[in-house]
Design a protein around this motif. Structure first.
Motif, mmCIF file in Angstrom:
data_model
loop_
_atom_site.group_PDB
_atom_site.id
_atom_site.type_symbol
_atom_site.label_atom_id
_atom_site.label_comp_id
_atom_site.label_asym_id
_atom_site.label_seq_id
_atom_site.Cartn_x
_atom_site.Cartn_y
_atom_site.Cartn_z
ATOM 1 N N LEU A 57 0.854 -1.188 0.000
ATOM 2 C CA LEU A 57 0.000 0.000 0.000
ATOM 3 C C LEU A 57 0.890 1.238 0.000
ATOM 4 O O LEU A 57 1.693 1.433 0.923
ATOM 5 C CB LEU A 57 -0.914 0.018 1.228
ATOM 6 C CG LEU A 57 -1.963 -1.087 1.333
ATOM 7 C CD1 LEU A 57 -2.708 -0.976 2.671
ATOM 8 C CD2 LEU A 57 -2.949 -1.015 0.176
ATOM 9 N N ALA A 58 0.774 2.051 -1.026
ATOM 10 C CA ALA A 58 1.615 3.238 -1.141
ATOM 11 C C ALA A 58 1.093 4.353 -0.242
ATOM 12 O O ALA A 58 -0.112 4.609 -0.173
ATOM 13 C CB ALA A 58 1.674 3.707 -2.590
ATOM 14 N N ALA A 59 2.019 5.020 0.456
ATOM 15 C CA ALA A 59 1.684 6.180 1.277
ATOM 16 C C ALA A 59 2.968 6.918 1.621
ATOM 17 O O ALA A 59 4.033 6.310 1.762
ATOM 18 C CB ALA A 59 0.960 5.767 2.556
ATOM 19 N N ASP A 60 2.851 8.226 1.769
ATOM 20 C CA ASP A 60 3.966 9.076 2.178
ATOM 21 C C ASP A 60 3.778 9.391 3.658
ATOM 22 O O ASP A 60 2.785 10.032 4.040
ATOM 23 C CB ASP A 60 3.961 10.367 1.346
ATOM 24 C CG ASP A 60 5.133 11.282 1.664
ATOM 25 O OD1 ASP A 60 5.789 11.094 2.706
ATOM 26 O OD2 ASP A 60 5.376 12.212 0.870
ATOM 27 N N VAL A 61 4.700 8.946 4.509
ATOM 28 C CA VAL A 61 4.523 9.116 5.953
ATOM 29 C C VAL A 61 4.581 10.574 6.382
ATOM 30 O O VAL A 61 4.174 10.907 7.505
ATOM 31 C CB VAL A 61 5.557 8.299 6.759
ATOM 32 C CG1 VAL A 61 5.412 6.817 6.471
ATOM 33 C CG2 VAL A 61 6.976 8.786 6.517
ATOM 34 N N THR A 62 5.068 11.462 5.530
ATOM 35 C CA THR A 62 5.085 12.881 5.882
ATOM 36 C C THR A 62 3.726 13.540 5.659
ATOM 37 O O THR A 62 3.543 14.705 6.011
ATOM 38 C CB THR A 62 6.153 13.652 5.081
ATOM 39 O OG1 THR A 62 5.769 13.716 3.707
ATOM 40 C CG2 THR A 62 7.510 12.994 5.198
ATOM 41 N N SER A 63 2.783 12.799 5.082
ATOM 42 C CA SER A 63 1.454 13.334 4.783
ATOM 43 C C SER A 63 0.403 12.695 5.689
ATOM 44 O O SER A 63 0.050 11.529 5.509
ATOM 45 C CB SER A 63 1.083 13.055 3.322
ATOM 46 O OG SER A 63 -0.289 13.280 3.090
ATOM 47 N N PRO A 64 -0.137 13.428 6.664
ATOM 48 C CA PRO A 64 -1.192 12.874 7.509
ATOM 49 C C PRO A 64 -2.393 12.391 6.702
ATOM 50 O O PRO A 64 -3.041 11.403 7.077
ATOM 51 C CB PRO A 64 -1.561 14.038 8.437
ATOM 52 C CG PRO A 64 -0.281 14.823 8.552
ATOM 53 C CD PRO A 64 0.322 14.748 7.168
ATOM 54 N N ALA A 65 -2.696 13.058 5.595
ATOM 55 C CA ALA A 65 -3.824 12.616 4.760
ATOM 56 C C ALA A 65 -3.543 11.244 4.163
ATOM 57 O O ALA A 65 -4.429 10.385 4.108
ATOM 58 C CB ALA A 65 -4.087 13.636 3.657
ATOM 59 N N ASP A 66 -2.311 11.019 3.702
ATOM 60 C CA ASP A 66 -1.933 9.707 3.188
ATOM 61 C C ASP A 66 -2.050 8.644 4.283
ATOM 62 O O ASP A 66 -2.523 7.532 4.044
ATOM 63 C CB ASP A 66 -0.486 9.739 2.668
ATOM 64 C CG ASP A 66 -0.408 9.953 1.172
ATOM 65 O OD1 ASP A 66 -1.369 10.494 0.604
ATOM 66 O OD2 ASP A 66 0.629 9.598 0.580
ATOM 67 N N LEU A 67 -1.581 8.983 5.479
ATOM 68 C CA LEU A 67 -1.618 8.021 6.572
ATOM 69 C C LEU A 67 -3.057 7.705 6.991
ATOM 70 O O LEU A 67 -3.383 6.552 7.286
ATOM 71 C CB LEU A 67 -0.826 8.558 7.769
ATOM 72 C CG LEU A 67 0.689 8.603 7.579
ATOM 73 C CD1 LEU A 67 1.347 9.348 8.719
ATOM 74 C CD2 LEU A 67 1.273 7.188 7.460
ATOM 75 N N GLU A 68 -3.905 8.702 6.986
ATOM 76 C CA GLU A 68 -5.311 8.469 7.317
ATOM 77 C C GLU A 68 -5.938 7.496 6.323
ATOM 78 O O GLU A 68 -6.659 6.566 6.702
ATOM 79 C CB GLU A 68 -6.069 9.797 7.323
ATOM 80 C CG GLU A 68 -7.514 9.671 7.766
ATOM 81 C CD GLU A 68 -8.200 11.011 7.890
ATOM 82 O OE1 GLU A 68 -9.368 11.035 8.347
ATOM 83 O OE2 GLU A 68 -7.592 12.042 7.533
ATOM 84 N N ARG A 69 -5.635 7.702 5.053
ATOM 85 C CA ARG A 69 -6.144 6.801 4.014
ATOM 86 C C ARG A 69 -5.564 5.397 4.184
ATOM 87 O O ARG A 69 -6.277 4.398 4.043
ATOM 88 C CB ARG A 69 -5.789 7.363 2.632
ATOM 89 C CG ARG A 69 -6.146 6.436 1.469
ATOM 90 C CD ARG A 69 -5.692 7.020 0.148
ATOM 91 N NE ARG A 69 -4.299 7.414 0.148
ATOM 92 C CZ ARG A 69 -3.283 6.557 0.048
ATOM 93 N NH1 ARG A 69 -3.513 5.258 -0.048
ATOM 94 N NH2 ARG A 69 -2.040 7.004 0.043
ATOM 95 N N LEU A 70 -4.279 5.321 4.496
ATOM 96 C CA LEU A 70 -3.613 4.030 4.677
ATOM 97 C C LEU A 70 -4.269 3.214 5.780
ATOM 98 O O LEU A 70 -4.610 2.038 5.587
ATOM 99 C CB LEU A 70 -2.132 4.259 5.008
ATOM 100 C CG LEU A 70 -1.345 3.037 5.510
ATOM 101 C CD1 LEU A 70 -1.161 2.029 4.399
ATOM 102 C CD2 LEU A 70 0.006 3.479 6.080
ATOM 103 N N PHE A 71 -4.454 3.816 6.940
ATOM 104 C CA PHE A 71 -4.983 3.050 8.066
ATOM 105 C C PHE A 71 -6.474 2.770 7.923
ATOM 106 O O PHE A 71 -6.973 1.780 8.471
ATOM 107 C CB PHE A 71 -4.638 3.739 9.384
ATOM 108 C CG PHE A 71 -3.168 3.629 9.711
ATOM 109 C CD1 PHE A 71 -2.611 2.395 10.008
ATOM 110 C CD2 PHE A 71 -2.336 4.735 9.684
ATOM 111 C CE1 PHE A 71 -1.259 2.266 10.284
ATOM 112 C CE2 PHE A 71 -0.984 4.624 9.958
ATOM 113 C CZ PHE A 71 -0.437 3.386 10.262
ATOM 114 N N ALA A 72 -7.179 3.597 7.175
ATOM 115 C CA ALA A 72 -8.567 3.269 6.844
ATOM 116 C C ALA A 72 -8.624 2.008 5.987
ATOM 117 O O ALA A 72 -9.499 1.149 6.168
ATOM 118 C CB ALA A 72 -9.223 4.442 6.119
ATOM 119 N N GLU A 73 -7.665 1.867 5.066
ATOM 120 C CA GLU A 73 -7.592 0.669 4.227
ATOM 121 C C GLU A 73 -7.238 -0.568 5.053
ATOM 122 O O GLU A 73 -7.814 -1.639 4.869
ATOM 123 C CB GLU A 73 -6.561 0.879 3.119
ATOM 124 C CG GLU A 73 -6.369 -0.299 2.184
ATOM 125 C CD GLU A 73 -7.533 -0.507 1.227
ATOM 126 O OE1 GLU A 73 -7.565 -1.557 0.558
ATOM 127 O OE2 GLU A 73 -8.410 0.383 1.144
#
Length: 247
Positions: A57-73
C-alpha cells in the motif's frame, strides 16, 4: 489459517533495505504483512518477493492525509493491527556551515513527523498485546561528523518513546526502538555519495567486531521486540550495532 486469522504487521519504508528485511522476517513467522512506501512499483516488487502473505500500500509518511487513508484501508481489510514498525527514514551528510533548510525539513518531516503520525493514526487499530517497534539509529547517541541533523531526529524519536510509554500506560501496547548501527544497504552507500567506499571502510574499521551489520540481523532484533518473547520489554532502545556506538 486465513490472512485475517494471522497477526497483522505493518512496516513503513518496506520496499528495500532494513524495512524489507523486517517484512520478510514477519512473513516467515506467519504474519500478514502490509508493506508501505512511496513508490508503488518498488513496493509491488517487494511484496511479490514475499508471496501471498504480503500486501503493498503506497503512502507518504510525511502526509497525515496519506496516513489516514492508509490506516482506513488496513481497518477495512483486517480490522486490526498487531505489530507496527515505523521504519521509513533517511539522512543526509552535511557539516555545520553547509546544512540547508531543505535538508533539515526533509529529515525532520520523515524521521520525526512521520513517526509521530504513523504511530498516532495506527493506535485505534491496536489492542492489548500489540507491539510497536520503531527503527531508530545509533546516531541517537553517536551521530558522528556531518550527521548532526539526522542524529537529532533519532534522538527526538528516542525521547518521544520515553513519553509515549507513559501515554500508553494501561493500554497493553508495548513500544520499543531498535537502533541499528551501520548496515549494509543501498541507502547507506547512497548517503556517502561519491565517498561511499571510504565511508564503508571507516565504518568497518570502527566496528569492534570488524564488520557492519546485515539487514537480516536488524530484522531478527525487530522480530524479537515484536514477539511475546519480549513481553516484559517496554520503552527500551536496543542497539544492534556490534558495539560500535560504545567504542
Amino acid at each position: 489459517m486465513t490472512a485475517i486469522d494471522k497477526p497483522v504487521a505493518l512496516v513503513t519504508g518496506a520496499s528495500s533495505g532494513i524495512g524489507l528485511a523486517i517484512a520478510r522476517r514477519f512473513a516467515e513467522l506467519g504474519m500478514q504483512v502490509v508493506l508501505v512506501g512511496r513508490r508503488q512499483g518498488a513496493l509491488d516488487a517487494a511484496a511479490s518477493s514475499l508471496g501471498a502473505a504480503a500486501l503493498s500500500l503506497a503512502a507518504d509518511v510525511t502526509s497525515p492525509a496519506d496516513l489516514e487513508r492508509l490506516f482506513a484501508e488496513v481497518k477495512a481489510r483486517f480490522g486490526r493491527l498487531d505489530v507496527l514498525v515505523p521504519n521509513a527514514g533517511g539522512g543526509q551528510h552535511a557539516p555545520l556551515g553547509q546544512i540547508t533548510e531543505a535538508q533539515f525539513d526533509q529529515q525532520f518531516a520523515t524521521n520525526v513527523k512521520g513517526v509521530v503520525f504513523t504511530v498516532q493514526m495506527a493506535l485505534p487499530l491496536m489492542k492489548p498485546g500489540a507491539s510497536i517497534v520503531i527503527v531508530g539509529s545509533t546516531a541517537s547517541i553517536d551521530p558522528g561528523p556531518t550527521m548532526s541533523i539526522y542524529g537529532a531526529t533519532k534522538a527526538a524519536v528516542r525521547n518521544l518513546v520515553r513519553s509515549w510509554v507513559s501515554d500508553l500506560k494501561g493500554s497493553g501496547i508495548r513500544i520499543n526502538i531498535v537502533s541499528p548501527g551501520p548496515t549494509n544497504t543501498a541507502s547507506l552507500r547512497d548517503a556517502f555519495g561519491e565517498h561511499a567506499e571510504e565511508g564503508m571502510a571507516f565504518l568497518t574499521a570502527k566496528s569492534p567486531i570488524g564488520r557492519i551489520g546485515e539487514p537480516d540481523e536488524i530484522a531478527a532484533v525487530a522480530a524479537f521486540l515484536a514477539s511475546d518473547a519480549a513481553s516484559y520489554v517496554n520503552g527500551v532502545e536496543l542497539f544492534a550495532d556490534g558495539g560500535a556506538s560504545q567504542a
